[in-house]
Scaffold this active site. Structure first.
Site, PDB file in Angstrom:
ATOM      1  CG  ASP A   1      -1.779   1.216   1.415  1.00  0.00           C
ATOM      2  OD1 ASP A   1      -3.091   0.533   0.746  1.00  0.00           O
ATOM      3  OD2 ASP A   1      -1.857   2.091   0.992  1.00  0.00           O
TER       4      ASP A   1
ATOM      5  CB  CYS B   1     -14.531   7.497  -2.226  1.00  0.00           C
ATOM      6  SG  CYS B   1     -13.973   5.989  -2.345  1.00  0.00           S
TER       7      CYS B   1
END
Ligand SMILES: [Zn+2]
Length: 348
Positions: free
Chosen positions: A61, A189
């Site tokens: 990540d 989002c």
């Protein structure tokens, strides 16, 4: 009581389930899963696979934890936030507390041309915890090229969609979605929001697929399955055949993987963040303390440094700089602004 001698006591509720059994558990313990992206979906998947005893988990990540992540990213807490930990580090720490018997690696990196074939090649299964199409097409190219199964998952608002992709067998991601949507045409989002329960559902779905696939048991999701939590719609789109003219799995032209190898700087906008990531290839190694001095001289303020990242404010933007010369510049959605700032202050 025979279980006591097997070393599998921790997993007894799972091994007495006939679909897994002790043999399946041993397969899980011998397996290596790569989780790409450790935000909402990634933490849900990692939590379940770590507890289930997938013996080796690699998490990659590129991001760090923010306050608004805690609503749905279930491996993180306020202490992680206070320590300014990158997600991959915090997730790996938490998984080791949950299950010390498995191997967990947390990589604070962007999945890129430089590392993707090595990382996918070392794994038995790849799980999509990303929030962007660019990475998914790159993953699809690599997984098809190397013949590795991967589980596509996408979540937005209260809606989730998933497919288990078995290269050479089921339709690949490009068979299902031949081309990436033009930028700005899909909800993010930012615009649509996201509720925690749909993340939990889709993460659990993906982890279930992984457990079935790794144990060789159960029925896999060979088509597209979608769930709308709010309207309570569950759909399984009919399984379509692979497209013979699919550039990826039909013609084996790995366009996204090849394009990713181009040298120079690249930008990616981060979903829901008013932030742009700038990366550079080939990847240099930055001496962060040295850069801290250089940036302070250039006017950087509120400098914060740990072994994983350097955070500061400069020119009205919030910067996070990583040792691989990657920068996340918060305060703009404009890739050109981010590129210009990067060239001015990092300039590697
Ligand atoms: Zn295909």
């Amino acid at each position: 009581m025979a279980e006591n001698k097997t070393g599998l006591e921790r997993y007894i509720r799972q091994t007495i389930f006939k679909g897994v059994g002790q043999e399946g558990q041993r397969k899980l313990l011998a397996a290596h899963a790569l989780i790409v992206g450790c935000g909402a979906l990634g933490t849900a998947i990692a939590n379940l696979l770590g507890r289930a005893g997938v013996g080796h988990i690699t998490i990659i990540d590129r991001d760090f934890i923010e306050l608004n992540n805690l609503q749905r990213q279930t491996l993180y807490d306020e202490e992680d936030l206070r320590q300014n930990l990158p997600k991959a580090v915090a997730a790996a720490n938490k998984l080791r507390l949950i299950n010390s018997e498995i191997t967990v690696e947390g990589l604070v990196e962007d999945l890129s041309y430089e590392n993707i074939e090595r990382l996918v090649g070392a794994a038995d299964i790849v799980l999509d915890g990303t929030d962007n199409f660019e990475t998914r097409y790159l993953l699809n190219d690599t997984c098809v090229k190397l013949g590795k199964p991967w589980i596509y998952s996408g979540v937005i608002a209260a809606y989730g969609i998933t497919s288990t992709i078995l290269p050479g067998d089921t339709p690949c991601f490009r068979c299902l979605f031949p081309d990436p949507p033009p930028p700005g045409t899909t909800p993010t989002c930012d615009t649509a929001g996201i509720v925690g329960p749909i993340v939990g559902m889709m993460g659990a779905f993906a982890a279930g697929e992984a457990i079935k696939l790794l144990t060789g048991q159960g029925t896999l999701n060979r088509g597209l399955t979608s769930i709308d939590l709010w309207q309570l719609n569950f759909d399984r789109l009919p399984v379509e055949a692979r497209q013979p003219d699919c550039p990826c799995c039909g013609l084996r032209e790995f366009e996204f993987l090849e394009a990713a190898g181009e040298r120079g700087s690249r930008v990616a906008s981060l979903c829901g963040r008013n932030a742009i990531q700038v990366t550079i290839r080939p990847t240099p190694n930055l001496d962060l303390p040295e850069f801290a001095g250089r940036l302070a001289a250039a006017g950087a303020e509120e400098m914060l440094e740990n072994e994983f990242l350097l955070r500061y404010r400069l020119d009205g933007y919030e910067w996070t700089l990583f040792p691989d010369a990657r920068a996340i510049i918060k305060g703009t959605d404009d890739p050109n602004v981010a590129k210009t700032l990067y060239a001015r202050y990092i300039g590697v």
